[in-house]
Design a protein around this motif. Sequence first.
Motif, PDB file in Angstrom:
ATOM      1  N   LEU A   1      37.277  39.409  29.605  1.00 30.03           N
ATOM      2  CA  LEU A   1      35.849  39.407  29.919  1.00 30.03           C
ATOM      3  C   LEU A   1      35.243  38.019  29.746  1.00 30.03           C
ATOM      4  CD1 LEU A   1      34.847  42.795  28.285  1.00 30.03           C
ATOM      5  CD2 LEU A   1      34.729  42.234  30.737  1.00 30.03           C
ATOM      6  N   PHE A   2      35.720  37.277  28.766  1.00 25.97           N
ATOM      7  CA  PHE A   2      35.221  35.915  28.576  1.00 25.97           C
ATOM      8  C   PHE A   2      35.646  35.034  29.750  1.00 25.97           C
ATOM      9  CE2 PHE A   2      34.395  31.904  26.439  1.00 25.97           C
ATOM     10  CZ  PHE A   2      33.263  32.206  25.691  1.00 25.97           C
ATOM     11  N   LEU A   3      36.882  35.207  30.205  1.00 16.97           N
ATOM     12  CA  LEU A   3      37.339  34.478  31.388  1.00 16.97           C
ATOM     13  C   LEU A   3      36.522  34.874  32.613  1.00 16.97           C
ATOM     14  CD1 LEU A   3      41.201  34.726  30.854  1.00 16.97           C
ATOM     15  CD2 LEU A   3      39.884  32.604  30.904  1.00 16.97           C
ATOM     16  N   TYR A   4      36.204  36.160  32.706  1.00 14.07           N
ATOM     17  CA  TYR A   4      35.448  36.675  33.847  1.00 14.07           C
ATOM     18  C   TYR A   4      34.020  36.144  33.862  1.00 14.07           C
ATOM     19  CZ  TYR A   4      32.956  40.146  36.691  1.00 14.07           C
ATOM     20  OH  TYR A   4      32.155  40.765  37.619  1.00 14.07           O
ATOM     21  N   ALA A   5      33.329  36.289  32.740  1.00 15.50           N
ATOM     22  CA  ALA A   5      31.929  35.840  32.679  1.00 15.50           C
ATOM     23  C   ALA A   5      31.823  34.339  32.899  1.00 15.50           C
ATOM     24  CB  ALA A   5      31.316  36.221  31.338  1.00 15.50           C
ATOM     25  N   GLY A   6      32.796  33.585  32.402  1.00 17.35           N
ATOM     26  CA  GLY A   6      32.769  32.132  32.520  1.00 17.35           C
ATOM     27  C   GLY A   6      33.678  31.578  33.594  1.00 17.35           C
ATOM     28  N   SER A   7      33.880  32.354  34.655  1.00 16.36           N
ATOM     29  CA  SER A   7      34.844  31.953  35.687  1.00 16.36           C
ATOM     30  C   SER A   7      34.283  30.984  36.725  1.00 16.36           C
ATOM     31  CB  SER A   7      35.383  33.199  36.405  1.00 16.36           C
ATOM     32  OG  SER A   7      34.315  33.943  36.973  1.00 16.36           O
TER      33      SER A   7
ATOM     34  N   CYS B   1      33.942  44.969  36.784  1.00 21.78           N
ATOM     35  CA  CYS B   1      34.693  43.720  36.573  1.00 21.78           C
ATOM     36  C   CYS B   1      36.029  43.769  37.306  1.00 21.78           C
ATOM     37  CB  CYS B   1      34.919  43.485  35.080  1.00 21.78           C
ATOM     38  SG  CYS B   1      33.411  43.288  34.102  1.00 21.78           S
ATOM     39  N   ALA B   2      36.718  44.900  37.211  1.00 23.28           N
ATOM     40  CA  ALA B   2      38.029  45.031  37.850  1.00 23.28           C
ATOM     41  C   ALA B   2      37.912  44.924  39.366  1.00 23.28           C
ATOM     42  CB  ALA B   2      38.672  46.357  37.455  1.00 23.28           C
ATOM     43  N   ALA B   3      36.889  45.570  39.943  1.00 23.98           N
ATOM     44  CA  ALA B   3      36.702  45.505  41.399  1.00 23.98           C
ATOM     45  C   ALA B   3      36.428  44.077  41.849  1.00 23.98           C
ATOM     46  CB  ALA B   3      35.555  46.424  41.813  1.00 23.98           C
ATOM     47  N   ASP B   4      35.643  43.354  41.079  1.00 19.89           N
ATOM     48  CA  ASP B   4      35.308  41.963  41.393  1.00 19.89           C
ATOM     49  C   ASP B   4      36.546  41.080  41.295  1.00 19.89           C
ATOM     50  OD1 ASP B   4      34.104  39.499  41.738  1.00 19.89           O
ATOM     51  OD2 ASP B   4      32.678  39.715  40.104  1.00 19.89           O
ATOM     52  N   ILE B   5      37.301  41.225  40.208  1.00 15.50           N
ATOM     53  CA  ILE B   5      38.508  40.405  40.017  1.00 15.50           C
ATOM     54  C   ILE B   5      39.524  40.697  41.111  1.00 15.50           C
ATOM     55  CG2 ILE B   5      40.486  39.978  38.509  1.00 15.50           C
ATOM     56  CD1 ILE B   5      38.573  40.551  36.133  1.00 15.50           C
ATOM     57  N   ALA B   6      39.686  41.982  41.460  1.00 11.86           N
ATOM     58  CA  ALA B   6      40.659  42.344  42.495  1.00 11.86           C
ATOM     59  C   ALA B   6      40.297  41.722  43.839  1.00 11.86           C
ATOM     60  CB  ALA B   6      40.741  43.867  42.624  1.00 11.86           C
ATOM     61  N   ARG B   7      39.000  41.580  44.107  1.00 14.61           N
ATOM     62  CA  ARG B   7      38.571  41.040  45.407  1.00 14.61           C
ATOM     63  C   ARG B   7      38.475  39.518  45.411  1.00 14.61           C
ATOM     64  NH1 ARG B   7      34.441  43.737  49.547  1.00 14.61           N
ATOM     65  NH2 ARG B   7      36.220  45.148  49.414  1.00 14.61           N
ATOM     66  N   HIS B   8      37.999  38.934  44.313  1.00 11.92           N
ATOM     67  CA  HIS B   8      37.704  37.499  44.309  1.00 11.92           C
ATOM     68  C   HIS B   8      38.544  36.688  43.327  1.00 11.92           C
ATOM     69  CE1 HIS B   8      34.207  38.088  46.895  1.00 11.92           C
ATOM     70  NE2 HIS B   8      33.844  39.090  46.126  1.00 11.92           N
ATOM     71  N   GLY B   9      39.336  37.333  42.486  1.00 16.40           N
ATOM     72  CA  GLY B   9      40.127  36.612  41.502  1.00 16.40           C
ATOM     73  C   GLY B   9      39.273  36.062  40.372  1.00 16.40           C
ATOM     74  N   LEU B  10      39.898  35.290  39.503  1.00 21.45           N
ATOM     75  CA  LEU B  10      39.205  34.686  38.369  1.00 21.45           C
ATOM     76  C   LEU B  10      39.025  33.182  38.512  1.00 21.45           C
ATOM     77  CD1 LEU B  10      40.650  36.484  35.188  1.00 21.45           C
ATOM     78  CD2 LEU B  10      38.320  36.581  36.071  1.00 21.45           C
ATOM     79  N   GLY B  11      39.445  32.640  39.631  1.00 20.58           N
ATOM     80  CA  GLY B  11      39.364  31.191  39.763  1.00 20.58           C
ATOM     81  C   GLY B  11      40.437  30.519  38.924  1.00 20.58           C
ATOM     82  N   ALA B  12      40.270  29.243  38.694  1.00 17.27           N
ATOM     83  CA  ALA B  12      41.266  28.484  37.935  1.00 17.27           C
ATOM     84  C   ALA B  12      41.163  28.829  36.455  1.00 17.27           C
ATOM     85  CB  ALA B  12      41.040  26.987  38.134  1.00 17.27           C
ATOM     86  N   VAL B  13      42.257  29.298  35.876  1.00 17.18           N
ATOM     87  CA  VAL B  13      42.298  29.577  34.447  1.00 17.18           C
ATOM     88  C   VAL B  13      42.293  28.244  33.712  1.00 17.18           C
ATOM     89  CG1 VAL B  13      43.663  30.553  32.570  1.00 17.18           C
ATOM     90  CG2 VAL B  13      43.486  31.765  34.749  1.00 17.18           C
ATOM     91  N   PRO B  14      41.368  28.043  32.775  1.00 23.54           N
ATOM     92  CA  PRO B  14      41.226  26.727  32.146  1.00 23.54           C
ATOM     93  C   PRO B  14      42.421  26.322  31.309  1.00 23.54           C
ATOM     94  CG  PRO B  14      39.827  28.349  31.064  1.00 23.54           C
ATOM     95  CD  PRO B  14      40.372  29.010  32.290  1.00 23.54           C
ATOM     96  N   ALA B  15      42.604  25.022  31.167  1.00 22.52           N
ATOM     97  CA  ALA B  15      43.701  24.483  30.359  1.00 22.52           C
ATOM     98  C   ALA B  15      43.562  24.976  28.922  1.00 22.52           C
ATOM     99  CB  ALA B  15      43.659  22.959  30.393  1.00 22.52           C
ATOM    100  N   GLY B  16      44.699  25.328  28.334  1.00 22.46           N
ATOM    101  CA  GLY B  16      44.699  25.814  26.967  1.00 22.46           C
ATOM    102  C   GLY B  16      44.663  27.319  26.850  1.00 22.46           C
ATOM    103  N   CYS B  17      44.447  28.000  27.971  1.00 25.86           N
ATOM    104  CA  CYS B  17      44.409  29.461  27.957  1.00 25.86           C
ATOM    105  C   CYS B  17      45.834  30.007  27.835  1.00 25.86           C
ATOM    106  CB  CYS B  17      43.774  29.962  29.247  1.00 25.86           C
ATOM    107  SG  CYS B  17      43.524  31.734  29.302  1.00 25.86           S
ATOM    108  N   PRO B  18      46.077  31.004  26.976  1.00 21.05           N
ATOM    109  CA  PRO B  18      47.422  31.564  26.849  1.00 21.05           C
ATOM    110  C   PRO B  18      47.979  32.039  28.183  1.00 21.05           C
ATOM    111  CG  PRO B  18      46.032  32.354  25.078  1.00 21.05           C
ATOM    112  CD  PRO B  18      45.130  31.623  26.034  1.00 21.05           C
TER     113      PRO B  18
END
Length: 294
Positions: A115-121, A244-261
Motif C-alpha cells: 500500500l505504501f508503494l501504491y500510494a507513493g507510486s 487497489c488491486a484493480a488499479d495495480i492490475a491495469r496500470h502497474g506500480l511504476g518504477a519500484v524505488p531503489a532499496g525496495c526489497p
Amino acid sequence: MVTSLAAAVAAPALVLPMPGVPLPADCGEKDCQERLREGLAALREALAGHPPATLLPPADEVSRVQHRWLVGHHAAFAVWQSLADVLHVLAAATEAATDRLAVRAAALYDAYSVLFLYAGSCTPELYAAVLRPHMTATHPAFSGEWARDHAPVPAALRAARDRHPPARIAPLTLAAKDNRRVHMAVAGKLVPGGASLLQQAGRHPGHAPTEDEYALYDDYFHVRRQGLCRVTHRAQLVRLLGQCAADIARHGLGAVPAGCPERFTQDVLALLTAPVLAGEPPLLIHRLPKGRTT
C-alpha cells in the motif's frame, strides 16, 4: 480551513473506530455480511483480471495520483488497526498460537508495504506538483506522524518481540524490517532532498501529535470516527484492497524505488490481498504483464 483530499477524489468517507476501541464480532445486521460477500466477489474478479467498473481508478494520470494517495491511505489505516490488534494478541499469546499469529501479523505488514508503494507510486515531479502543495495548504507541517491509527503499532510490535524468542516470530521480524526499507525507499524517491514538511516547518519528528493534529489528519483524509462491527470493518478493507488491486492490475506500480526489497517487485497482488483472503477458497491470481510492477 482544512482542504480535504476527498474534495478532489470521488471516494466515500472511511469509517473507523478510534484506535484501541474493541470491535463487536457481529452487529447482527444482514447488510454487513452481504457487503462482505459482494466485496470478496469483486476482489476475486479484480484478481482474475476482470475488475468490476466500481473498482476501477480514474483514467487520467493526475486524478489517479490523487486517487491512489487517498485510497492507499484509507486501506493502510484499516490495515494498521488490524495489525495493532494482532500484535497485541501475539504479545499475550501462548507458544501454541505464536506461529499462526506471527504469520498473520507479517501478512498485514506486507500488505501495508504494498500500500505504501501504491500510494507513493507517482513520480517525484507529480508528488511535488499535485500532492505536496495540497498537504501544505492544509498545514505547513503536515505529517504522517499525525496518523492516529499507526500510533499504537510500534509499541505493540515491541511488546510482541519482547514476549517471544526471535526464531518463533521470524516472519514478522522480516516483514517489519522490509516495511521500513519500503518506507525509506519511497520517501527517498518522492522527496530526494529528504526534508519532510514537518522538518521544513522547523519541527522535529518524534514529538507526540496533539489531538488537533490527529483530527486535522483525519479530516484531510476524510476519516469519520464511529463504532462498527468486525464484519463491516473487514468488508470496508476488502473493498479498498479491491480498488487497489484493480488499479495495480491495469496500470502497474511504476518504477519500484531503489532499496525496495526484491520480493515487492513480483506477486504484489498476492501480498496485498493475503490478509483478507486467508481462509477463503483458493483462486488464480491474475499475473501482471512482465515489467508492470517495475
